[in-house]
Design a protein around this motif. Structure first.
Motif, short mmCIF file in Angstrom:
data_model
loop_
_atom_site.label_atom_id
_atom_site.label_comp_id
_atom_site.label_asym_id
_atom_site.label_seq_id
_atom_site.Cartn_x
_atom_site.Cartn_y
_atom_site.Cartn_z
N MET A 655 0.82 -1.21 0.00
CA MET A 655 0.00 0.00 0.00
C MET A 655 0.85 1.26 0.00
O MET A 655 0.50 2.27 -0.62
CB MET A 655 -0.96 -0.01 1.18
CG MET A 655 -2.01 -1.11 1.10
SD MET A 655 -3.24 -1.01 2.41
CE MET A 655 -4.14 0.45 1.92
N VAL A 656 1.98 1.21 0.70
CA VAL A 656 2.90 2.36 0.68
C VAL A 656 3.53 2.50 -0.69
O VAL A 656 3.66 3.60 -1.24
CB VAL A 656 3.97 2.21 1.78
CG1 VAL A 656 5.05 3.29 1.63
CG2 VAL A 656 3.34 2.30 3.16
N LEU A 657 3.90 1.35 -1.27
CA LEU A 657 4.54 1.35 -2.58
C LEU A 657 3.61 1.91 -3.65
O LEU A 657 4.05 2.59 -4.58
CB LEU A 657 4.98 -0.08 -2.94
CG LEU A 657 5.85 -0.24 -4.19
CD1 LEU A 657 7.19 0.49 -3.98
CD2 LEU A 657 6.10 -1.71 -4.48
N LYS A 658 2.30 1.65 -3.53
CA LYS A 658 1.33 2.13 -4.51
C LYS A 658 0.94 3.59 -4.26
O LYS A 658 0.16 4.16 -5.02
CB LYS A 658 0.08 1.25 -4.48
CG LYS A 658 0.33 -0.16 -4.99
CD LYS A 658 -0.93 -1.00 -4.89
CE LYS A 658 -0.69 -2.41 -5.37
NZ LYS A 658 -1.91 -3.25 -5.25
N GLY A 659 1.42 4.18 -3.16
CA GLY A 659 1.12 5.57 -2.88
C GLY A 659 -0.20 5.77 -2.18
O GLY A 659 -0.67 6.91 -2.04
N ILE A 660 -0.83 4.73 -1.75
CA ILE A 660 -2.11 4.85 -1.04
C ILE A 660 -1.86 5.35 0.37
O ILE A 660 -2.63 6.16 0.92
CB ILE A 660 -2.85 3.50 -1.03
CG1 ILE A 660 -3.13 3.05 -2.47
CG2 ILE A 660 -4.14 3.58 -0.23
CD1 ILE A 660 -3.67 1.64 -2.57
N LEU A 661 -0.77 4.90 1.01
CA LEU A 661 -0.40 5.33 2.36
C LEU A 661 0.93 6.07 2.30
O LEU A 661 1.81 5.74 1.47
CB LEU A 661 -0.26 4.12 3.29
CG LEU A 661 -1.47 3.20 3.48
CD1 LEU A 661 -1.09 2.07 4.45
CD2 LEU A 661 -2.66 3.96 4.01
N LYS A 662 1.07 7.04 3.21
CA LYS A 662 2.38 7.66 3.39
C LYS A 662 3.16 6.90 4.47
O LYS A 662 4.39 6.85 4.43
CB LYS A 662 2.23 9.13 3.79
CG LYS A 662 1.69 10.01 2.68
CD LYS A 662 1.73 11.48 3.06
CE LYS A 662 3.16 11.99 3.16
NZ LYS A 662 3.22 13.45 3.43
N ALA A 663 2.37 6.31 5.38
CA ALA A 663 2.99 5.49 6.43
C ALA A 663 1.94 4.55 6.98
O ALA A 663 0.74 4.87 6.99
CB ALA A 663 3.58 6.37 7.53
N GLY A 664 2.41 3.40 7.45
CA GLY A 664 1.51 2.43 8.06
C GLY A 664 2.20 1.71 9.19
O GLY A 664 3.35 1.27 9.04
N ILE A 665 1.52 1.62 10.34
CA ILE A 665 2.10 0.97 11.51
C ILE A 665 1.08 -0.03 12.05
O ILE A 665 -0.09 0.32 12.22
CB ILE A 665 2.46 1.98 12.60
CG1 ILE A 665 3.46 3.03 12.06
CG2 ILE A 665 3.04 1.28 13.84
CD1 ILE A 665 3.70 4.19 13.00
N VAL A 666 1.53 -1.27 12.32
CA VAL A 666 0.65 -2.31 12.88
C VAL A 666 1.22 -2.72 14.22
O VAL A 666 2.43 -3.06 14.32
CB VAL A 666 0.55 -3.53 11.95
CG1 VAL A 666 -0.30 -4.61 12.61
CG2 VAL A 666 -0.05 -3.12 10.60
N ILE A 667 0.38 -2.65 15.27
CA ILE A 667 0.80 -2.97 16.64
C ILE A 667 0.04 -4.22 17.07
O ILE A 667 -1.19 -4.31 16.93
CB ILE A 667 0.48 -1.81 17.60
CG1 ILE A 667 1.18 -0.53 17.12
CG2 ILE A 667 0.90 -2.16 19.03
CD1 ILE A 667 0.74 0.72 17.85
N ARG A 668 0.77 -5.17 17.63
CA ARG A 668 0.17 -6.39 18.14
C ARG A 668 0.87 -6.74 19.45
O ARG A 668 2.10 -6.73 19.53
CB ARG A 668 0.31 -7.53 17.14
CG ARG A 668 -0.63 -8.70 17.41
CD ARG A 668 -0.26 -9.92 16.59
NE ARG A 668 -0.22 -9.67 15.16
CZ ARG A 668 -1.24 -9.89 14.31
NH1 ARG A 668 -2.38 -10.35 14.80
NH2 ARG A 668 -1.11 -9.65 13.03
N ASN A 669 0.08 -7.05 20.44
CA ASN A 669 0.62 -7.42 21.76
C ASN A 669 1.52 -6.31 22.33
O ASN A 669 2.62 -6.57 22.86
CB ASN A 669 1.38 -8.74 21.70
CG ASN A 669 0.49 -9.89 21.29
OD1 ASN A 669 -0.71 -9.91 21.63
ND2 ASN A 669 1.05 -10.84 20.56
N ASP A 670 1.05 -5.04 22.19
CA ASP A 670 1.72 -3.86 22.76
C ASP A 670 3.09 -3.59 22.16
O ASP A 670 3.92 -2.88 22.76
CB ASP A 670 1.85 -3.99 24.29
CG ASP A 670 0.48 -3.98 24.97
OD1 ASP A 670 -0.44 -3.32 24.43
OD2 ASP A 670 0.34 -4.64 26.00
#
Length: 756
Positions: A655-670
């Motif tokens: 999604m970042v590569l396609k320019g849809i997001l400028k940044a993306g962060i996924v948090i799991r288990n703190d």
């Protein structure tokens, strides 16, 4: 021809029924008469004949009668030797033995002449019955009905005579030296003379002498008096019983002969007899030339015999054994046998039998007469079939409002012109049948009845060939006549009406071409939609491979039938294809929802899982679902759809590569599971987001509220979005002009991230 085979089966099997009736043993046997014979006057019966009361089975039309023939084997020993024994006495004893040999030869010659064994011998069933059949007509008739028992009796007769000859030679070699020998030698001599008496008794108890069905010889003592005279010249002796040889014989007779008239006929019998184990302890002691089965039981030895043959003259069963049990003990223990009677109703073949006997008397050829009679019977059944078919068709058409003419045309409209071919084949078969029947096959001396013909023909290879050729020739003549009659009716009586059908026929052929074009367009259209059109394509391909112009130029009943069949097939294919497509379109939304539900629950769905979707449409439904809703998270494999397991890192990266997001962060288990930034490393940003996340939790706790599930922070150019899922938390940074697109797409990816 399939119709002909079916009707042929009906002709042979449909005239009656085959029935098996079992008559179990229900009482003790009762002696009707007895014949006791003591040839040597020693007070011991040399042979005995016991005839029992017949057992009548009126409903089966038979009676069963037992005979027991007993031969007594005795031993002996000299109690005193003639004190005045001289060489002259020994010469006279030898002369007596010689006289016995001559007397035996005369009696043997008389019987052997009657049974065809004069100067020849036999040792098997085929040779014995052939020799006996050449000796007399009566023996030939006996061998036809009682072959096994007759041959077995002849073999036993030959063996007994051979043993007597051997015993006489041995005795004459010994007798001249008995004056100056030991008592043991004299007793051996006496034992050989006792065996002569037993063998003469055994011959006289042979079925050839005592059973009316195979009786060909007259009783004779064979000159036993000469043997007695020879033994008495040596001295005084006493005799004692050593064993008994039993012959058990059953005669199964029809209550009355039908003299060629057919009705309910006996087509086979089975007999099961019981001998107490106190008489014989082992079934192996029982022997018979017939195919019997002897089995050991608890208190009885069972003797079973089955004859599948048909016979107007009845049946004979004979078996024998040796025992030390005296006759009076055995006779008191005998019970009536278990009997199984197979009957067949031949009433339906009475007309065929009348034709057969009449033709046999005229043409004097058994095989051709039977072949013609059976062929005419089959032809009559085929004729009745056509009449019934015609009547049913006419009645059906009249009920529907059509004319009788229409009924005729519908019944015979598909008739091909083949009477010339059938006629030529018929002549060929009849000529071949005549040649084989008249010049190759051996005619029977006495023509067997219709019921007995099956057993007779099995033994005559050329005869059955001649019969079959004749039968087929007669049936082919009927086919030729039937075809000619149908063609005549159609062409002469209804030719005009048939010619008027030409326009209708051509119109129907044109309509067929239009329907084929319609189906072709539908197949092309639905193929583009990846709809299953396999069956309809096969129908279309099969018809395209056939010459339509040839059918329209050659109007025959067969071409009409082909056009009708093709029209039915093409219309059925069009209707079926449209109905299936309509069904698919009407139910697509429901099927799509069902597929989504299964994917959600199981992460995969196979064609076999779509129980609410018709089997022919399941592959199409999966393909359409994949086209509409496939995307990155679903793959189409063989006969199923599967969710593709994607990593959170890969989804964010794409999604970042396609320019849809400028940044993306996924948090799991703190902890941050993955993060991706279009520019820079984002280290500061990640620290700020974690700090912001902790601050929101603390603030919610102080205010006594639940943690926020999402929030949005809108800046001048960018938007920061926080979303909490079931197992993950995510933060995305997007441009303001791509906010809606990015958020909706991210929501669809959340599930994939959590699955991953």
């Amino acid at each position: 021809m399939r119709r002909a085979y079916i009707l042929l089966l009906i002709f042979f099997l449909g005239f009656g029924c085959i029935d098996d009736k079992v008559y179990p043993s229900d009482r003790s046997e009762q002696v009707l008469s007895s014949e006791l014979n003591d040839y040597d006057g020693d007070g011991i019966n040399d042979y005995s004949i016991y005839t029992f009361n017949p057992i009548t089975k009126s409903d089966a039309g038979i009676k069963i009668q037992r005979q027991v023939m007993v031969t007594t084997y005795t031993g002996g020993s000299y109690t005193s030797i003639n004190p005045n024994l001289t060489d002259v006495d020994l010469l006279l004893a030898d002369q007596s033995l010689d006289e016995f040999s001559k007397s035996r030869f005369q009696s043997d010659s008389a019987c052997s002449k009657n049974i065809g064994l004069l100067n020849v011998v036999c040792s098997d069933v085929t040779t014995c019955t052939r020799l006996c059949s050449t000796a007399s007509v009566s023996c030939k008739e006996m061998s036809r009905s009682y072959e096994d028992v007759l041959a077995g009796s002849m073999i036993s007769y030959v063996q007994d005579n051979n043993e007597i000859r051997s015993l006489v030679l041995d005795s004459r070699r010994m007798v001249l030296s008995l004056r100056n020998t030991t008592d043991e030698e004299r007793n051996i001599f006496l034992g050989k003379t006792r065996d002569m008496v037993a063998k003469v008794a055994d011959i006289n108890s042979n079925p050839l002498y005592v059973q009316p069905k195979v009786q060909l010889c007259d009783h004779s003592d064979f000159g036993i008096g000469y043997v007695v005279d020879a033994t008495q010249r040596i001295g005084t002796y006493e005799t004692f019983v050593e064993s008994y040889q039993y012959r058990i014989l059953f005669a199964i007779d029809p209550l009355e002969k039908n003299d060629g008239e057919l009705g309910v006929e006996v087509a086979g019998v089975g007999v099961s007899d019981s001998i107490p184990t106190t008489v014989i302890s082992d079934a192996k002691q029982i022997s018979s030339i017939q195919d019997i089965l002897a089995e050991n039981g608890v208190s009885y030895v069972k003797v079973k015999w089955i004859s599948p043959k048909t016979s107007d003259d009845g049946y004979l069963l004979e078996y024998e054994f040796i025992s030390t049990t005296p006759p009076e003990t055995l006779l008191a223990s005998l019970r009536t046998p278990d009997v199984t009677i197979k009957t067949v109703d031949m009433s339906g073949l009475i007309p065929t039998n009348i034709v057969f006997t009449t033709l046999d008397g005229i043409i004097k050829n058994y095989y051709m007469a039977l072949g013609i009679a059976l062929g005419l019977g089959i032809a009559f059944v085929l004729f009745l079939y056509n009449v019934v078919t015609l009547l049913i068709t006419i009645i059906s058409e009249r009920t529907a409002g059509a004319t009788i003419t229409t009924g005729f045309r519908k019944a015979f409209g598909r008739t091909e012109v083949r009477w010339k071919t059938d006629g030529a084949v018929a002549v060929l078969f009849l000529v071949a049948g005549f040649y084989v029947s008249a010049f190759v096959a051996v005619q029977p001396t006495v023509s067997p009845g219709l019921l007995e013909s099956v057993d007779f023909l099995i033994k005559s290879n050329f005869g059955i060939v001649g019969l079959a050729l004749t039968l087929i020739g007669v049936v082919m003549i009927y086919f030729a006549c039937e075809n000619m009659a149908k063609i005549t009716i159609l062409e002469k009586a209804y030719g005009m009406a048939i010619r008027e059908e030409k326009g209708s026929y051509l119109e129907k052929a044109g309509k067929l071409k239009e329907k084929m074009k319609e189906l072709e367009l539908l197949v092309e259209k639905y193929t583009q939609e990846e709809f299953d059109v396999g069956k309809e394509y096969d129908v279309l391909t099969a018809m395209k491979g056939q010459d339509m112009d040839k059918l329209t130029n050659n109007i025959t009943p067969r071409s009409k039938a082909i056009i009708d069949d093709r029209m039915n097939a093409i219309e059925g294919a069009i209707t079926n294809l449209k109905e299936r497509k309509k069904l698919a379109d009407e139910n697509w939304l429901k099927w799509k929802e069902n597929i989504s539900k299964i994917l959600e629950e199981q992460n995969e769905v196979f064609a076999s899982s779509l129980v609410t979707v018709p089997s022919s449409l399941r592959a199409w439904a999966l393909n359409r679902y994949f086209r509409e809703l496939g995307g990155d998270g679903i793959t189409l494999e063989h006969d199923g759809l599967k969710k593709r397991k994607l990593s959170a890192n890969k989804i964010v990266h794409e999604m970042v590569l396609k320019g849809i997001l400028k940044a993306g962060i996924v948090i799991r288990n703190d902890s941050i599971e993955t993060s991706e930034f279009a520019e820079g490393s984002g280290t500061v940003t990640k620290a700020l987001i974690l700090k912001l996340r902790a601050y929101m939790r603390s603030l919610a706790k102080k205010l006594g509220q639940h943690e926020p599930q999402s929030f949005i922070s809108i800046g001048a150019k960018d938007v920061v979005v926080y979303m909490k899922g079931r197992t993950t938390e995510s933060v995305i940074i997007v441009k303001r002009d791509k906010f809606n697109q990015a958020v909706e797409m991210w929501k669809s990816k959340i599930k994939l991230i959590e699955a991953a």
